[in-house]
Write a protein that holds these residues in place. Sequence first.
Motif, PDB file in Angstrom:
ATOM      1  N   HIS A   1     -47.630  44.394  42.797  1.00 52.15           N
ATOM      2  CA  HIS A   1     -47.449  42.997  42.230  1.00 52.15           C
ATOM      3  C   HIS A   1     -46.836  43.261  40.668  1.00 52.15           C
ATOM      4  CE1 HIS A   1     -50.241  41.363  45.062  1.00 52.15           C
ATOM      5  NE2 HIS A   1     -49.878  40.120  44.693  1.00 52.15           N
ATOM      6  N   ALA A   2     -46.376  42.518  40.145  1.00 54.48           N
ATOM      7  CA  ALA A   2     -45.637  42.557  38.951  1.00 54.48           C
ATOM      8  C   ALA A   2     -46.751  43.062  37.933  1.00 54.48           C
ATOM      9  CB  ALA A   2     -44.967  41.173  38.576  1.00 54.48           C
ATOM     10  N   GLY A   3     -46.126  43.779  37.138  1.00 51.63           N
ATOM     11  CA  GLY A   3     -47.192  44.148  35.851  1.00 51.63           C
ATOM     12  C   GLY A   3     -48.312  44.975  36.246  1.00 51.63           C
ATOM     13  N   THR A   4     -49.489  44.794  35.955  1.00 49.61           N
ATOM     14  CA  THR A   4     -50.856  45.469  36.337  1.00 49.61           C
ATOM     15  C   THR A   4     -51.504  44.464  37.336  1.00 49.61           C
ATOM     16  OG1 THR A   4     -51.962  44.929  34.484  1.00 49.61           O
ATOM     17  CG2 THR A   4     -50.855  47.094  34.379  1.00 49.61           C
ATOM     18  N   ALA A   5     -50.918  43.546  37.733  1.00 49.20           N
ATOM     19  CA  ALA A   5     -51.752  42.256  38.584  1.00 49.20           C
ATOM     20  C   ALA A   5     -52.033  43.124  39.998  1.00 49.20           C
ATOM     21  CB  ALA A   5     -50.940  41.072  38.826  1.00 49.20           C
ATOM     22  N   ALA A   6     -53.385  42.814  40.631  1.00 51.40           N
ATOM     23  CA  ALA A   6     -53.708  43.220  41.763  1.00 51.40           C
ATOM     24  C   ALA A   6     -53.678  44.798  42.057  1.00 51.40           C
ATOM     25  CB  ALA A   6     -53.013  42.553  42.889  1.00 51.40           C
ATOM     26  N   ARG A   7     -53.933  45.578  41.156  1.00 44.77           N
ATOM     27  CA  ARG A   7     -53.901  47.101  41.085  1.00 44.77           C
ATOM     28  C   ARG A   7     -55.458  47.383  41.402  1.00 44.77           C
ATOM     29  NH1 ARG A   7     -50.479  50.301  36.504  1.00 44.77           N
ATOM     30  NH2 ARG A   7     -48.654  49.545  37.086  1.00 44.77           N
ATOM     31  N   VAL A   8     -55.498  48.326  42.368  1.00 43.42           N
ATOM     32  CA  VAL A   8     -56.779  48.794  42.884  1.00 43.42           C
ATOM     33  C   VAL A   8     -56.869  50.056  42.827  1.00 43.42           C
ATOM     34  CG1 VAL A   8     -58.505  48.874  44.806  1.00 43.42           C
ATOM     35  CG2 VAL A   8     -56.842  46.826  44.796  1.00 43.42           C
ATOM     36  N   PRO A   9     -57.903  50.713  41.941  1.00 43.45           N
ATOM     37  CA  PRO A   9     -57.943  52.358  41.530  1.00 43.45           C
ATOM     38  C   PRO A   9     -57.851  52.935  42.878  1.00 43.45           C
ATOM     39  CG  PRO A   9     -59.722  50.800  40.433  1.00 43.45           C
ATOM     40  CD  PRO A   9     -59.124  49.929  41.403  1.00 43.45           C
ATOM     41  N   GLY A  10     -57.125  54.217  42.679  1.00 34.75           N
ATOM     42  CA  GLY A  10     -57.063  54.909  43.774  1.00 34.75           C
ATOM     43  C   GLY A  10     -56.099  54.851  44.896  1.00 34.75           C
ATOM     44  N   PRO A  11     -55.596  55.997  45.427  1.00 33.07           N
ATOM     45  CA  PRO A  11     -54.628  55.906  46.449  1.00 33.07           C
ATOM     46  C   PRO A  11     -55.045  54.942  47.584  1.00 33.07           C
ATOM     47  CG  PRO A  11     -55.760  57.886  46.903  1.00 33.07           C
ATOM     48  CD  PRO A  11     -56.183  57.284  45.756  1.00 33.07           C
ATOM     49  N   ASP A  12     -53.605  54.485  48.116  1.00 32.61           N
ATOM     50  CA  ASP A  12     -54.030  53.697  49.408  1.00 32.61           C
ATOM     51  C   ASP A  12     -55.176  54.391  50.303  1.00 32.61           C
ATOM     52  OD1 ASP A  12     -53.058  51.631  51.486  1.00 32.61           O
ATOM     53  OD2 ASP A  12     -52.700  53.243  52.590  1.00 32.61           O
ATOM     54  N   PRO A  13     -56.212  53.587  50.744  1.00 32.63           N
ATOM     55  CA  PRO A  13     -57.198  54.098  51.545  1.00 32.63           C
ATOM     56  C   PRO A  13     -56.751  54.678  52.891  1.00 32.63           C
ATOM     57  CG  PRO A  13     -57.899  52.035  50.758  1.00 32.63           C
ATOM     58  CD  PRO A  13     -56.415  52.161  50.487  1.00 32.63           C
ATOM     59  N   GLN A  14     -55.836  54.334  53.479  1.00 27.62           N
ATOM     60  CA  GLN A  14     -55.370  54.949  54.880  1.00 27.62           C
ATOM     61  C   GLN A  14     -54.032  55.780  54.595  1.00 27.62           C
ATOM     62  OE1 GLN A  14     -55.019  51.219  55.050  1.00 27.62           O
ATOM     63  NE2 GLN A  14     -57.190  51.324  55.335  1.00 27.62           N
ATOM     64  N   ARG A  15     -53.782  56.226  52.978  1.00 31.67           N
ATOM     65  CA  ARG A  15     -52.779  57.032  52.578  1.00 31.67           C
ATOM     66  C   ARG A  15     -51.456  56.752  53.419  1.00 31.67           C
ATOM     67  NH1 ARG A  15     -54.430  60.566  48.553  1.00 31.67           N
ATOM     68  NH2 ARG A  15     -52.060  60.768  48.553  1.00 31.67           N
ATOM     69  N   ARG A  16     -51.302  55.447  53.575  1.00 27.78           N
ATOM     70  CA  ARG A  16     -49.912  55.300  54.157  1.00 27.78           C
ATOM     71  C   ARG A  16     -48.709  55.381  53.146  1.00 27.78           C
ATOM     72  NH1 ARG A  16     -51.007  49.072  54.989  1.00 27.78           N
ATOM     73  NH2 ARG A  16     -51.914  49.447  53.008  1.00 27.78           N
ATOM     74  N   SER A  17     -47.599  55.744  53.742  1.00 25.15           N
ATOM     75  CA  SER A  17     -46.338  55.891  52.812  1.00 25.15           C
ATOM     76  C   SER A  17     -46.038  54.693  52.203  1.00 25.15           C
ATOM     77  CB  SER A  17     -45.372  56.136  53.629  1.00 25.15           C
ATOM     78  OG  SER A  17     -45.170  57.665  53.772  1.00 25.15           O
ATOM     79  N   TYR A  18     -45.470  54.850  50.956  1.00 21.41           N
ATOM     80  CA  TYR A  18     -45.009  53.803  50.305  1.00 21.41           C
ATOM     81  C   TYR A  18     -46.065  52.765  49.634  1.00 21.41           C
ATOM     82  CZ  TYR A  18     -40.847  54.359  52.792  1.00 21.41           C
ATOM     83  OH  TYR A  18     -39.449  54.825  53.338  1.00 21.41           O
ATOM     84  N   CYS A  19     -47.542  53.254  49.780  1.00 20.83           N
ATOM     85  CA  CYS A  19     -48.417  52.253  49.488  1.00 20.83           C
ATOM     86  C   CYS A  19     -49.275  52.867  48.200  1.00 20.83           C
ATOM     87  CB  CYS A  19     -49.472  51.950  50.509  1.00 20.83           C
ATOM     88  SG  CYS A  19     -48.688  50.975  51.928  1.00 20.83           S
ATOM     89  N   SER A  20     -48.919  54.159  47.623  1.00 24.39           N
ATOM     90  CA  SER A  20     -49.834  54.482  46.295  1.00 24.39           C
ATOM     91  C   SER A  20     -48.738  54.730  45.404  1.00 24.39           C
ATOM     92  CB  SER A  20     -50.285  56.011  46.867  1.00 24.39           C
ATOM     93  OG  SER A  20     -51.442  55.846  47.686  1.00 24.39           O
ATOM     94  N   TRP A  21     -49.316  54.438  44.270  1.00 22.70           N
ATOM     95  CA  TRP A  21     -48.289  54.436  43.002  1.00 22.70           C
ATOM     96  C   TRP A  21     -49.121  54.846  41.712  1.00 22.70           C
ATOM     97  CZ3 TRP A  21     -43.892  51.659  43.873  1.00 22.70           C
ATOM     98  CH2 TRP A  21     -43.938  50.913  45.231  1.00 22.70           C
ATOM     99  N   ALA A  22     -48.380  55.092  40.875  1.00 16.94           N
ATOM    100  CA  ALA A  22     -48.954  55.645  39.425  1.00 16.94           C
ATOM    101  C   ALA A  22     -47.708  55.125  38.422  1.00 16.94           C
ATOM    102  CB  ALA A  22     -49.257  57.120  39.144  1.00 16.94           C
ATOM    103  N   SER A  23     -48.034  55.068  37.236  1.00 19.39           N
ATOM    104  CA  SER A  23     -46.892  54.509  36.265  1.00 19.39           C
ATOM    105  C   SER A  23     -46.784  54.954  34.985  1.00 19.39           C
ATOM    106  CB  SER A  23     -47.154  52.959  36.201  1.00 19.39           C
ATOM    107  OG  SER A  23     -48.214  52.600  35.578  1.00 19.39           O
ATOM    108  N   PHE A  24     -45.833  55.262  34.397  1.00 13.06           N
ATOM    109  CA  PHE A  24     -45.642  55.592  33.084  1.00 13.06           C
ATOM    110  C   PHE A  24     -44.421  55.130  32.330  1.00 13.06           C
ATOM    111  CE2 PHE A  24     -42.790  58.367  35.363  1.00 13.06           C
ATOM    112  CZ  PHE A  24     -41.864  58.844  34.713  1.00 13.06           C
TER     113      PHE A  24
END
Length: 166
Positions: free
Chosen positions: A122-145
Amino acid sequence: MSKVQSHEKAASGANGDAVEMKLEVVVLPVADVDRAKRFYANLGWRLDADFANADGLRVVQLTPPGSPCSVIFGKNVTAAVPGSVHDLMLVVSDIEAARAHLIAKGVEVSAVFHDAGGVFHHAGTAARVPGPDPQRRSYCSWASFSDPDGNGWLLQEVTTRLPGRV
């Protein structure tokens, strides 16, 4: 209509053939050209150009390792407000290693997160859940700077490409 557009439906030229279009440069608005140059060079990005002319134009171009797309910033390059570019994505095969690399370079990087909705964030920091995608699916884990001006970047972990993607 499918949720994923086929690459076969690309832009067409006058004769109906697909017209190849490649994203090669993204312009970043920065307040301090030399500070931005040091920041991106410190990340290990290749310096491709740094030139100025008599009318006050200065252009600096750097390219992330392995990327066909570069960033350009400088003086009199864009009228955009410094720090106004957000959600630029850097695809990485190992998000933890990429995050550790940036931290070792002195960059403040968010913790790895995934989106509550699944695939995209989602835009900004909305709906961020800590940790990588539980199934480690491609395109689903993020980090920002962000760079020193506040231009925002996202690391996106991709280990298996969607069909038709390079």
